[in-house]
Design an enzyme around this catalytic site. Structure first.
Site, mmCIF file in Angstrom:
data_model
loop_
_atom_site.group_PDB
_atom_site.id
_atom_site.type_symbol
_atom_site.label_atom_id
_atom_site.label_comp_id
_atom_site.label_asym_id
_atom_site.label_seq_id
_atom_site.Cartn_x
_atom_site.Cartn_y
_atom_site.Cartn_z
ATOM 1 N N TRP A 184 -5.891 3.644 -4.952
ATOM 2 C CA TRP A 184 -4.602 4.309 -5.176
ATOM 3 C C TRP A 184 -3.447 3.501 -4.632
ATOM 4 O O TRP A 184 -2.382 3.448 -5.256
ATOM 5 C CB TRP A 184 -4.628 5.731 -4.620
ATOM 6 N N ASP A 236 1.380 7.869 1.122
ATOM 7 C CA ASP A 236 0.781 8.655 0.027
ATOM 8 C C ASP A 236 -0.189 9.638 0.682
ATOM 9 O O ASP A 236 -1.261 9.259 1.146
ATOM 10 C CB ASP A 236 0.057 7.726 -0.956
ATOM 11 N N LYS A 294 -4.881 18.751 -4.611
ATOM 12 C CA LYS A 294 -5.937 18.905 -3.585
ATOM 13 C C LYS A 294 -5.508 20.016 -2.618
ATOM 14 O O LYS A 294 -5.742 21.189 -2.893
ATOM 15 C CB LYS A 294 -6.204 17.569 -2.922
#
Ligand code: PMP
Length: 379
Positions: A120, A191, A215
């Site tokens: 990511w 992040d 999430k």
């Protein structure tokens, strides 16, 4: 029997799933507290007794305005930031924000740096590299075991004058985590897509923290942004408003028709976070859950293994594999028969991955740990 403070708190956390539901170890979208799902179900038909459902509410009406304010307030409280920070919601997931960052903050002849500890952060870097000159500050891909750890302080470069330094707080794929934000003099961007509100975290060490919803915040399609107002103001004006973070913040997340459903769900999830005791209580619960599974790995006499270094093991994504890929497949199939779903590892990392975010019940981790021991004995 007198209950301890810890056990009282734990009873607020989700317990065994209700009939027909399973233990869902999905990496995201991921399992949510049933009390939040039930409230959403109710609001879908009639939101707060006004005769109009959540999906049907005008974003310019007083009721949506209240829901939007409540979502911001709950996120602000969970983040622990003051009035020098803006708390708002952006359309799109994390990858959308990865694309907007260089457009907002990196001009011609300027640069930004990326600590690469997961696919990511690498994606954030490659998206930025398509349009701006950016650099890798730490190359976790090049480690002998790819992405097996995060850097220690001083182990990454900080290009002079870089507009920001981005890192991925929790590596969802290989199961590694930063236990503290990296120390840097550059504006730091975290992040937090897979660890938001999972532990006490100093947001004020950051110029910006971004987290896609799917999430710990419930719904995909939108992201929570917590950012210092002066950092937002440093963005170029030469962008359409819809692409500028500061314009979204100034419009209180209602610049155009916002993702109203996702914002409401994020608000409910942030309120649930506070109700169970906030990031501190959640961190204790998460550590207990993760250690059940990591202990099953460590106590398996080498049957289960994983390259991630012990000191930076994630409490949210616990990864492991058996000695053979065929056995991994058998493990995943048999686990489903025990009500344990979504354990297949990410396609880039292989093996198994138990994603056990804030709302995942302790009981599911206990059942998985027992199943792991039993499977290893039989294999
Ligand atoms: N960052 C992290 C840490 C992730 O786990 C993910 C995957 N949900 C992303 C970014 C990408 O998120 P999205 O699919 O919302 O772009």
């Amino acid at each position: 029997m007198t209950q301890t403070a810890a056990s009282v708190t734990r009873t607020l956390f989700p317990q065994t799933p209700s009939k027909g539901r399973v233990y869902n170890f999905s990496a995201g979208p991921a399992c949510m507290p049933e009390c939040v799902l039930e409230q959403i179900r109710e609001e879908l038909i009639d939101c707060r007794g006004g005769g109009i459902g959540l999906l049907e509410l005008s974003h310019r009406g007083a009721l949506y305005d209240a829901l939007n304010n409540e979502a911001e307030a709950a996120c602000r409280k969970a983040a622990g930031v003051g009035s020098d920070y803006a708390v708002f919601f952006m359309p799109g997931g994390a990858t959308m924000q990865f694309g907007l960052l260089p457009l907002n903050f990196v001009g011609e002849g300027e640069t930004a740096a990326y600590i690469d500890t997961s696919i990511w952060s690498y994606k954030a870097y490659t998206e930025a590299a398509r349009c701006r000159t950016v650099s890798i500050a730490f190359d976790g891909r090049a480690l002998p075991a790819k992405y097996a750890r995060v850097p220690k302080n001083g182990e990454f470069t900080e290009p002079k004058g870089a507009k920001y330094l981005l890192y991925c707080q929790n590596n969802t794929v290989e199961g590694t985590t930063f236990w503290a934000p990296p120390e840097t003099s550059l504006p730091l961007i975290g992040d937090a897509t897979s660890d938001i509100f999972s532990r006490p975290w100093d947001f004020t060490k950051h110029a910006m923290i971004l987290a896609a919803g799917q999430k710990n915040l419930g719904a995909s399609g939108a992201s929570l942004i917590v950012a210092r107002k002066d950092f937002l103001a440093s963005a170029t004006q030469k962008l359409p408003q819809i692409l500028r973070f500061e314009d979204h913040a100034n419009a209180r997340s209602i610049l155009n028709t916002p993702p109203t459903f996702a914002v409401r769900v994020m608000g409910l999830m942030a309120e649930w976070t506070l109700k169970v005791g906030g990031p501190e209580a959640i961190a204790k619960n998460n550590a207990y859950k993760a250690n059940l599974i990591w202990n099953a790995v460590d106590n398996s006499g080498g049957f289960y293994s994983w390259p991630a270094e012990t000191w930076c093991r994630s409490h949210l994504n616990v990864c492991f594999k058996t000695p053979k890929p065929e056995l991994d497949a058998k493990f995943v199939a048999e686990a489903e028969k025990h009500g344990l779903f979504g354990l297949l590892g990410h396609r880039e990392a292989g093996g198994m991955r138990a994603s056990i975010y804030n709302a995942f019940p302790v009981k599911g981790c206990e059942i998985l740990a027992d199943f792991m021991a039993d499977f290893a004995r039989r294999a």
